[in-house]
Design a protein around this motif. Structure first.
Motif, PDB file in Angstrom:
ATOM      1  N   GLU A  72       0.813  -1.217   0.000  1.00 28.15           N
ATOM      2  CA  GLU A  72       0.000   0.000   0.000  1.00 28.15           C
ATOM      3  C   GLU A  72       0.847   1.268   0.000  1.00 28.15           C
ATOM      4  O   GLU A  72       0.335   2.367  -0.268  1.00 28.15           O
ATOM      5  N   ALA A  73       2.127   1.151   0.333  1.00 29.53           N
ATOM      6  CA  ALA A  73       2.958   2.332   0.540  1.00 29.53           C
ATOM      7  C   ALA A  73       3.495   2.905  -0.772  1.00 29.53           C
ATOM      8  O   ALA A  73       3.902   2.166  -1.670  1.00 29.53           O
ATOM      9  N   ALA A  74       3.511   4.240  -0.858  1.00 26.62           N
ATOM     10  CA  ALA A  74       4.178   4.936  -1.960  1.00 26.62           C
ATOM     11  C   ALA A  74       5.686   4.924  -1.703  1.00 26.62           C
ATOM     12  O   ALA A  74       6.157   4.344  -0.720  1.00 26.62           O
ATOM     13  N   TRP A  75       6.439   5.610  -2.555  1.00 24.93           N
ATOM     14  CA  TRP A  75       7.901   5.470  -2.533  1.00 24.93           C
ATOM     15  C   TRP A  75       8.579   6.813  -2.746  1.00 24.93           C
ATOM     16  O   TRP A  75       8.206   7.586  -3.627  1.00 24.93           O
ATOM     17  N   LEU A  76       9.604   7.078  -1.920  1.00 17.98           N
ATOM     18  CA  LEU A  76      10.491   8.226  -2.121  1.00 17.98           C
ATOM     19  C   LEU A  76      11.891   7.788  -1.741  1.00 17.98           C
ATOM     20  O   LEU A  76      12.125   7.330  -0.614  1.00 17.98           O
ATOM     21  N   SER A  77      12.827   7.903  -2.678  1.00 16.29           N
ATOM     22  CA  SER A  77      14.216   7.563  -2.364  1.00 16.29           C
ATOM     23  C   SER A  77      15.155   8.478  -3.130  1.00 16.29           C
ATOM     24  O   SER A  77      14.767   9.144  -4.095  1.00 16.29           O
ATOM     25  N   GLU A  78      16.416   8.458  -2.692  1.00 13.53           N
ATOM     26  CA  GLU A  78      17.407   9.331  -3.322  1.00 13.53           C
ATOM     27  C   GLU A  78      17.672   8.939  -4.768  1.00 13.53           C
ATOM     28  O   GLU A  78      17.951   9.803  -5.601  1.00 13.53           O
ATOM     29  N   GLU A  79      17.577   7.664  -5.083  1.00 12.80           N
ATOM     30  CA  GLU A  79      18.008   7.191  -6.398  1.00 12.80           C
ATOM     31  C   GLU A  79      16.855   6.834  -7.328  1.00 12.80           C
ATOM     32  O   GLU A  79      17.075   6.195  -8.355  1.00 12.80           O
ATOM     33  N   THR A  80      15.637   7.218  -6.981  1.00 15.66           N
ATOM     34  CA  THR A  80      14.483   6.969  -7.844  1.00 15.66           C
ATOM     35  C   THR A  80      13.817   8.303  -8.167  1.00 15.66           C
ATOM     36  O   THR A  80      13.684   9.157  -7.278  1.00 15.66           O
ATOM     37  N   ALA A  81      13.416   8.499  -9.412  1.00 13.47           N
ATOM     38  CA  ALA A  81      12.717   9.733  -9.778  1.00 13.47           C
ATOM     39  C   ALA A  81      11.483   9.918  -8.899  1.00 13.47           C
ATOM     40  O   ALA A  81      10.718   8.970  -8.673  1.00 13.47           O
ATOM     41  N   ASP A  82      11.304  11.126  -8.401  1.00 15.71           N
ATOM     42  CA  ASP A  82      10.190  11.405  -7.500  1.00 15.71           C
ATOM     43  C   ASP A  82       8.865  11.267  -8.249  1.00 15.71           C
ATOM     44  O   ASP A  82       8.728  11.728  -9.378  1.00 15.71           O
ATOM     45  N   ASP A  83       7.906  10.623  -7.587  1.00 15.20           N
ATOM     46  CA  ASP A  83       6.571  10.435  -8.151  1.00 15.20           C
ATOM     47  C   ASP A  83       5.594  11.234  -7.303  1.00 15.20           C
ATOM     48  O   ASP A  83       5.470  10.992  -6.090  1.00 15.20           O
ATOM     49  N   ALA A  84       4.887  12.179  -7.920  1.00 13.38           N
ATOM     50  CA  ALA A  84       3.968  13.039  -7.174  1.00 13.38           C
ATOM     51  C   ALA A  84       2.839  12.264  -6.515  1.00 13.38           C
ATOM     52  O   ALA A  84       2.148  12.810  -5.639  1.00 13.38           O
ATOM     53  N   GLU A  85       2.680  11.001  -6.865  1.00 14.84           N
ATOM     54  CA  GLU A  85       1.633  10.187  -6.246  1.00 14.84           C
ATOM     55  C   GLU A  85       1.819  10.086  -4.728  1.00 14.84           C
ATOM     56  O   GLU A  85       0.858   9.897  -3.978  1.00 14.84           O
ATOM     57  N   ARG A  86       3.076  10.227  -4.271  1.00 22.11           N
ATOM     58  CA  ARG A  86       3.322  10.093  -2.836  1.00 22.11           C
ATOM     59  C   ARG A  86       2.687  11.223  -2.029  1.00 22.11           C
ATOM     60  O   ARG A  86       2.401  11.054  -0.839  1.00 22.11           O
ATOM     61  N   ILE A  87       2.476  12.381  -2.649  1.00 20.21           N
ATOM     62  CA  ILE A  87       1.943  13.533  -1.924  1.00 20.21           C
ATOM     63  C   ILE A  87       0.528  13.221  -1.454  1.00 20.21           C
ATOM     64  O   ILE A  87      -0.350  12.873  -2.236  1.00 20.21           O
ATOM     65  N   GLY A  88       0.318  13.325  -0.162  1.00 18.75           N
ATOM     66  CA  GLY A  88      -0.978  13.035   0.399  1.00 18.75           C
ATOM     67  C   GLY A  88      -1.246  11.555   0.592  1.00 18.75           C
ATOM     68  O   GLY A  88      -2.300  11.178   1.097  1.00 18.75           O
ATOM     69  N   HIS A  89      -0.284  10.710   0.168  1.00 14.52           N
ATOM     70  CA  HIS A  89      -0.452   9.270   0.331  1.00 14.52           C
ATOM     71  C   HIS A  89      -0.296   8.931   1.812  1.00 14.52           C
ATOM     72  O   HIS A  89       0.566   9.471   2.496  1.00 14.52           O
ATOM     73  N   ASP A  90      -1.119   8.037   2.301  1.00 16.95           N
ATOM     74  CA  ASP A  90      -1.116   7.736   3.730  1.00 16.95           C
ATOM     75  C   ASP A  90       0.168   7.055   4.182  1.00 16.95           C
ATOM     76  O   ASP A  90       0.746   7.411   5.199  1.00 16.95           O
ATOM     77  N   LEU A  91       0.628   6.074   3.422  1.00 23.58           N
ATOM     78  CA  LEU A  91       1.833   5.325   3.755  1.00 23.58           C
ATOM     79  C   LEU A  91       2.895   5.570   2.693  1.00 23.58           C
ATOM     80  O   LEU A  91       2.609   5.520   1.492  1.00 23.58           O
ATOM     81  N   VAL A  92       4.130   5.828   3.125  1.00 23.02           N
ATOM     82  CA  VAL A  92       5.220   6.112   2.188  1.00 23.02           C
ATOM     83  C   VAL A  92       6.513   5.500   2.730  1.00 23.02           C
ATOM     84  O   VAL A  92       6.865   5.705   3.907  1.00 23.02           O
ATOM     85  N   TRP A  93       7.222   4.763   1.884  1.00 20.65           N
ATOM     86  CA  TRP A  93       8.579   4.345   2.190  1.00 20.65           C
ATOM     87  C   TRP A  93       9.531   5.490   1.850  1.00 20.65           C
ATOM     88  O   TRP A  93       9.448   6.070   0.764  1.00 20.65           O
ATOM     89  N   ILE A  94      10.438   5.801   2.780  1.00 24.50           N
ATOM     90  CA  ILE A  94      11.473   6.807   2.549  1.00 24.50           C
ATOM     91  C   ILE A  94      12.817   6.101   2.665  1.00 24.50           C
ATOM     92  O   ILE A  94      13.149   5.566   3.731  1.00 24.50           O
TER      93      ILE A  94
END
Length: 276
Positions: A72-94
């Motif tokens: 269920e978690a969205a994704w944000l990392s240093e080496e992956t292009a940022d996806d705006a889907e994470r904004i407002g997403h309840d669960l996010v991997w950082i």
């Protein structure tokens, strides 16, 4: 259906998460040469910062593996292009696949793999794995912080004039100026700068450093996992006004920050303001 963000649910995930971090470390370690130059291929990103094939391998592995553990978690990392889907997403991997890449490149052991799971912008689980040191820091929100399975706590009796401080020299100098207005001879114990921001914060959490200073331009992936570890150990990462750090904003870049035990926060904020 089980609540995917309850402490019990997160606790049940920990064996799988620990195994994922161990596997990620096993991908990075063969490229690390203590005291020497990495064997990994190296590229330059936009802006000139380095990235290695180890960063890419760890990032790719963790994106696949962590997405299997909490799909269920969205994704944000240093080496992956940022996806705006994470904004407002309840669960996010950082994720920072290798925090302290320059240390990794040069054979310095102070690099780490940092993973946090956010719920509504707040970290609920955090890992900082330092493979070259054999140190594994972890925390679950509300359940304390550990290093290699043993409970850790930020320093509770440190005094600012003699605190153990690490970070960029100009920031330490300013903090010292702020203290010197109230004392004739401030005597910070200046700790060598720790290349990995996640480890810098984790060492405040374990009590081996009292104040960790962070220059502007740090990202969510540098901080989120270690911030939870510090929160659970009795401190926080905050800005220079003492305001707690917020994660998963549209722009994941931060200004100047302090990692500090609760008992030192107000003193550091006051000294910083005086040290202009």
């Amino acid at each position: 259906m089980t609540d995917p963000i309850s402490a019990d649910f997160v606790h049940a995930l920990m064996p799988d998460l620990r195994e994922a971090l161990r596997e990620a470390a096993s991908l990075a370690l063969p490229f690390f040469k203590e005291g020497g130059h990495t064997s990994a291929k190296i590229w330059s990103k936009a802006g000139g910062s380095p990235v290695t094939e180890a960063d890419v391998a760890v990032d790719t592995f963790l994106k696949i593996r962590l997405s299997q553990i909490v799909p269920e978690a969205a994704w944000l990392s240093e080496e992956t292009a940022d996806d705006a889907e994470r904004i407002g997403h309840d669960l996010v991997w950082i994720v920072d696949p290798i925090d302290g890449t320059r240390a990794f490149l040069s054979g310095h052991r102070d690099w780490s793999i940092a993973v946090a799971l956010l719920k509504a912008g707040e970290p609920v689980v955090g890992f900082v794995n330092a493979p070259a040191l054999g140190h594994d820091y972890e925390a679950i929100r509300g359940r304390g912080a550990t290093r290699n399975g043993a409970a850790i706590a930020a320093a509770r009796d440190a005094a600012l004039p003699t605190a153990r401080v690490t970070g960029p020299k100009p920031m330490i100098d300013r903090l010292e100026r702020g203290v010197s207005r109230d004392r004739a001879e401030p005597a910070f114990d200046r700790i060598d700068r720790i290349p990995s921001l996640a480890l810098r914060v984790a060492r405040v959490a374990e009590g081996s450093v009292d104040v960790g200073l962070v220059s502007s331009d740090a990202r969510d992936w540098d901080l989120a996992a270690a911030d939870l570890i510090l929160r659970e150990a009795g401190g926080s990462v905050c800005d220079m006004a003492g305001v707690a750090t917020v994660y998963n904003r549209p722009d994941p870049v931060h200004g100047e920050l302090i990692a500090v035990p609760h008992g030192l926060r107000d003193g550091v904020v006051a000294a910083w303001a005086k040290g202009r």
